[in-house]
Enzyme design. Structure first.
Site, mmCIF file in Angstrom:
data_model
loop_
_atom_site.group_PDB
_atom_site.id
_atom_site.type_symbol
_atom_site.label_atom_id
_atom_site.label_comp_id
_atom_site.label_asym_id
_atom_site.label_seq_id
_atom_site.Cartn_x
_atom_site.Cartn_y
_atom_site.Cartn_z
ATOM 1 N N HIS A 36 -106.457 20.982 -32.886
ATOM 2 C CA HIS A 36 -106.800 22.324 -32.416
ATOM 3 C C HIS A 36 -105.556 23.104 -32.032
ATOM 4 C CE1 HIS A 36 -106.000 21.251 -28.205
ATOM 5 N NE2 HIS A 36 -106.619 20.100 -28.452
ATOM 6 N N CYS A 51 -106.090 14.719 -28.048
ATOM 7 C CA CYS A 51 -106.131 15.558 -29.245
ATOM 8 C C CYS A 51 -104.728 15.853 -29.774
ATOM 9 C CB CYS A 51 -106.834 16.877 -28.940
ATOM 10 S SG CYS A 51 -108.588 16.698 -28.581
#
Length: 192
Positions: free
Chosen positions: A152, A168
């Site tokens: 992301h 992440c």
């Protein structure tokens, strides 16, 4: 001023620059301090790679995330596009998941909610953040087949090039926007 004087002055100036140290949690795991501090980043291994050692084919395209060099590599299926982006990676080895997965969903303007483990570590964090400038997922997110793991964007550009995530892989918003347009559901992903 000639070239030799300029280089000597630059070397002397650089020799006096101090960089903050990185904390060692277990003698081997690097954990960087507050992202507002200036740190030296290791870009020596940030280089283009060939996809052949990592994937059998480029069917649906391929994303390789090298957590050591903090780089994401993307190849499209017909090998006409190759992209290399700097990334943020997980804070520690126990938050890092390595192996093969794939993109299962693409979301522009993602919302965010902390995982149960994140909420336990950080009880003051909000339970939910909608799309916008306060959202830790930035402008776009590629959801992986592993629960809670994403590639992301981030609005906090200081995180890129560092160990700064809770699991992440983070990119600059302009880079995730480009990758978002290139990758598709089914794109294979390998984290090493």
């Amino acid at each position: 001023m000639n070239r030799r004087c300029f280089l000597g002055s630059a070397a002397a100036l650089g020799a006096g620059t101090a960089f903050p140290a990185l904390a060692q949690t277990d003698g081997t795991t690097e954990v960087e301090a507050d992202v507002s501090q200036t740190v030296r980043r290791n870009m020596s291994s940030f280089r283009s790679l060939d996809w052949h050692p990592y994937f059998d084919s480029l069917r649906n395209g391929a994303i390789l995330v090298d957590t050591a060099s903090r780089a994401l590599h993307y190849w499209n299926e017909d090998q006409t596009i190759y992209k290399l982006y700097p990334t943020s990676v997980p804070l520690s080895e126990d938050l890092t998941r390595l192996g093969r997965t794939s993109v299962i969903r693409k979301v522009e303007g993602p919302s965010w909610a902390p995982t149960p483990a994140m909420k336990q570590r950080n009880p003051d964090w909000p339970d939910f953040v909608g799309p916008g400038p306060d959202n830790p997922l930035g402008t776009h997110a590629l959801y992986l087949s592993w629960q809670y793991y994403r590639i992301h964007g981030t609005h906090d550009t200081r995180k890129i090039g560092r160990r700064s995530s809770n699991g992440c892989i983070g990119l600059y918003n302009e880079h995730i926007e480009e990758l978002f347009s290139l990758a598709k559901v089914g794109t294979q992903v390998l984290l090493i």
